[in-house]
Design a protein around this motif. Structure first.
Motif, PDB file in Angstrom:
ATOM      1  N   THR A 137       0.844  -1.182   0.000  1.00 29.87           N
ATOM      2  CA  THR A 137       0.000   0.000   0.000  1.00 29.87           C
ATOM      3  C   THR A 137       0.886   1.241   0.000  1.00 29.87           C
ATOM      4  OG1 THR A 137      -1.890   1.092   1.074  1.00 29.87           O
ATOM      5  CG2 THR A 137      -0.183   0.200   2.519  1.00 29.87           C
ATOM      6  N   THR A 138       0.269   2.402  -0.074  1.00 32.18           N
ATOM      7  CA  THR A 138       0.977   3.691   0.035  1.00 32.18           C
ATOM      8  C   THR A 138       0.220   4.531   1.059  1.00 32.18           C
ATOM      9  OG1 THR A 138      -0.316   4.857  -1.657  1.00 32.18           O
ATOM     10  CG2 THR A 138       1.580   3.551  -2.421  1.00 32.18           C
ATOM     11  N   SER A 154       8.770   9.428   5.383  1.00 30.84           N
ATOM     12  CA  SER A 154       9.496   9.286   6.644  1.00 30.84           C
ATOM     13  C   SER A 154       9.178   7.945   7.277  1.00 30.84           C
ATOM     14  CB  SER A 154       9.118  10.418   7.610  1.00 30.84           C
ATOM     15  OG  SER A 154       7.768  10.277   8.031  1.00 30.84           O
ATOM     16  N   VAL A 155      10.015   7.560   8.224  1.00 36.78           N
ATOM     17  CA  VAL A 155       9.782   6.329   8.971  1.00 36.78           C
ATOM     18  C   VAL A 155       8.466   6.425   9.730  1.00 36.78           C
ATOM     19  CG1 VAL A 155      10.649   4.835  10.807  1.00 36.78           C
ATOM     20  CG2 VAL A 155      12.250   5.885   9.195  1.00 36.78           C
ATOM     21  N   ALA A 206      -5.462   4.141  -1.230  1.00 40.22           N
ATOM     22  CA  ALA A 206      -4.620   2.938  -1.195  1.00 40.22           C
ATOM     23  C   ALA A 206      -4.757   2.223   0.145  1.00 40.22           C
ATOM     24  CB  ALA A 206      -3.161   3.307  -1.455  1.00 40.22           C
ATOM     25  N   ILE A 207      -4.842   2.995   1.232  1.00 40.31           N
ATOM     26  CA  ILE A 207      -5.001   2.405   2.562  1.00 40.31           C
ATOM     27  C   ILE A 207      -6.338   1.679   2.655  1.00 40.31           C
ATOM     28  CG2 ILE A 207      -5.243   2.916   5.023  1.00 40.31           C
ATOM     29  CD1 ILE A 207      -3.368   5.323   4.559  1.00 40.31           C
ATOM     30  N   THR A 208      -7.385   2.338   2.152  1.00 41.96           N
ATOM     31  CA  THR A 208      -8.713   1.725   2.167  1.00 41.96           C
ATOM     32  C   THR A 208      -8.738   0.432   1.360  1.00 41.96           C
ATOM     33  OG1 THR A 208      -9.785   3.883   2.396  1.00 41.96           O
ATOM     34  CG2 THR A 208     -11.151   2.066   1.590  1.00 41.96           C
ATOM     35  N   ASP A 209      -8.098   0.468   0.185  1.00 39.40           N
ATOM     36  CA  ASP A 209      -8.082  -0.717  -0.671  1.00 39.40           C
ATOM     37  C   ASP A 209      -7.217  -1.828  -0.081  1.00 39.40           C
ATOM     38  OD1 ASP A 209      -9.811   0.419  -2.463  1.00 39.40           O
ATOM     39  OD2 ASP A 209      -8.250   1.156  -3.801  1.00 39.40           O
ATOM     40  N   LYS A 240       2.785   4.933  10.949  1.00 37.66           N
ATOM     41  CA  LYS A 240       1.399   5.351  11.196  1.00 37.66           C
ATOM     42  C   LYS A 240       0.425   4.623  10.275  1.00 37.66           C
ATOM     43  CE  LYS A 240       2.133   9.991  13.111  1.00 37.66           C
ATOM     44  NZ  LYS A 240       1.943  11.451  12.880  1.00 37.66           N
ATOM     45  N   VAL A 241       0.806   4.511   8.994  1.00 34.65           N
ATOM     46  CA  VAL A 241      -0.057   3.818   8.038  1.00 34.65           C
ATOM     47  C   VAL A 241      -0.204   2.350   8.428  1.00 34.65           C
ATOM     48  CG1 VAL A 241      -0.274   3.022   5.651  1.00 34.65           C
ATOM     49  CG2 VAL A 241       0.446   5.376   6.113  1.00 34.65           C
ATOM     50  N   SER A 242       0.898   1.727   8.768  1.00 34.21           N
ATOM     51  CA  SER A 242       0.860   0.302   9.126  1.00 34.21           C
ATOM     52  C   SER A 242       0.041   0.070  10.385  1.00 34.21           C
ATOM     53  CB  SER A 242       2.277  -0.237   9.314  1.00 34.21           C
ATOM     54  OG  SER A 242       2.903   0.354  10.438  1.00 34.21           O
ATOM     55  N   GLU A 243       0.217   0.926  11.364  1.00 34.28           N
ATOM     56  CA  GLU A 243      -0.521   0.768  12.613  1.00 34.28           C
ATOM     57  C   GLU A 243      -2.024   0.895  12.373  1.00 34.28           C
ATOM     58  OE1 GLU A 243       1.151   3.704  15.176  1.00 34.28           O
ATOM     59  OE2 GLU A 243       2.745   2.372  15.899  1.00 34.28           O
ATOM     60  N   ARG A 244      -2.402   1.787  11.477  1.00 36.42           N
ATOM     61  CA  ARG A 244      -3.826   1.976  11.169  1.00 36.42           C
ATOM     62  C   ARG A 244      -4.423   0.715  10.545  1.00 36.42           C
ATOM     63  NH1 ARG A 244      -6.164   6.642   7.074  1.00 36.42           N
ATOM     64  NH2 ARG A 244      -8.342   5.954   7.050  1.00 36.42           N
ATOM     65  N   VAL A 245      -3.735   0.186   9.523  1.00 35.36           N
ATOM     66  CA  VAL A 245      -4.243  -0.998   8.832  1.00 35.36           C
ATOM     67  C   VAL A 245      -4.235  -2.214   9.749  1.00 35.36           C
ATOM     68  CG1 VAL A 245      -3.859  -2.608   6.927  1.00 35.36           C
ATOM     69  CG2 VAL A 245      -3.523  -0.142   6.572  1.00 35.36           C
TER      70      VAL A 245
END
Length: 286
Positions: free
Chosen positions: A162-163, A199-200, A168-171, A205-210
């Protein structure tokens, strides 16, 4: 799990003898196109090759093949010719200048399920010849077609790309949800890669959300495998039709991919179940 995935899993297991080396099967998927899935598949394969592994990249997009395009290769034959019995596996298996081999996608096929029994049997018989590889990276088509689910169900583990873009997060969550609901008795490793981060912290943050949503609503464990920086070398390498691991091995993106493969090898490493097991699962016999 579909009948096709069940059959493939059973046949792959039967084709892999007890004394044979186990081939590790990694499926790379995404909820939407344009997130860099194919590019990452190729560069992950290159990182494995640099560890001394014999690696094959299979373009499992049966509609729009892209692996050969990214590598600047014009294949004379592809999966279409294999399935139609016009060529055998060795005749469509392409060497590259980068230490990996590729199997070009079969543009024009919509579903493996559309194959006749004879075509499917021939397809499986040929795929069993891949058992000498250490690692097979399967670049699936974008989205959640039955083909994608079949390859994911048959693999040892699936990498979801994802990005940070909201769509992209939703998908990404969407494909994870479908994997959770459609694949029975799932025991594959499901891992998330966040591509094109600035950034790291953004990747985390994206990974934690998913991962949080998947755990809360699907009761499904998804591991954060890593991130890849939004690096200018990636777009320039695409224009050059060369992997960014080759264009600049010390670029931020290349280093990120090396770390990702390092985690695949060292963190919760699971021995591949073999090409025979993969075929059994893909055709739905397990």
């Amino acid at each position: 799990m579909t009948d096709q995935a069940e059959q493939l899993r059973e046949i792959m297991r039967s084709k892999n003898g007890a004394g044979n080396q186990k081939t590790r099967i990694i499926a790379v998927a995404s909820g939407k196109g344009g997130v860099g899935k194919t590019n990452l598949s190729i560069n992950i394969a290159l990182a494995y090759a640099r560890l001394g592994k014999k690696v094959i990249v299979m373009d499992a997009d049966l509609g729009l093949a892209n692996v050969n395009v990214v590598l600047g290769i014009i294949p004379k034959y592809n999966l279409y010719h294999l399935i139609r019995k016009q060529k055998n596996l060795q005749e469509i298996l392409l060497d590259t200048n980068y230490g990996i081999q590729i199997i070009a996608g079969a543009s024009g096929f919509s579903k493996i399920a559309n194959l006749s029994d004879e075509e499917r049997e021939h397809f499986i018989e040929e795929l069993s010849g891949l058992s000498e590889a250490d690692v097979i990276v399967i670049d699936t088509s974008a989205g959640v077609s039955h083909n994608v689910l079949d390859f994911i169900a048959a693999a040892d583990e699936a990498l979801i790309v994802t990005t940070p873009e909201p769509t992209a997060i939703t998908d990404a969550y969407g494909i994870i949800k479908i994997i959770a609901t459609e694949i029975d008795n799932m025991n594959l490793g499901l891992k998330l890669i966040v591509n094109r981060v600035k950034s790291v912290t953004e990747g985390k943050k994206v990974s934690e959300r998913v991962i949080s949503i998947a755990g809360q609503f699907l009761n499904l464990k998804v591991d954060y495998l890593g991130y890849v920086y939004d690096d200018p070398v990636v777009s320039s390498s695409v224009l050059k039709q060369k992997p960014f691991m080759v264009v600049d091995p010390n670029s931020k993106a290349a280093i990120c991919v090396k770390h990702i493969v390092g985690r695949l090898e060292k963190v919760e490493y699971r021995e591949g179940s073999g090409i025979g097991n993969f075929i059994r699962k893909l055709l739905g016999k397990d």
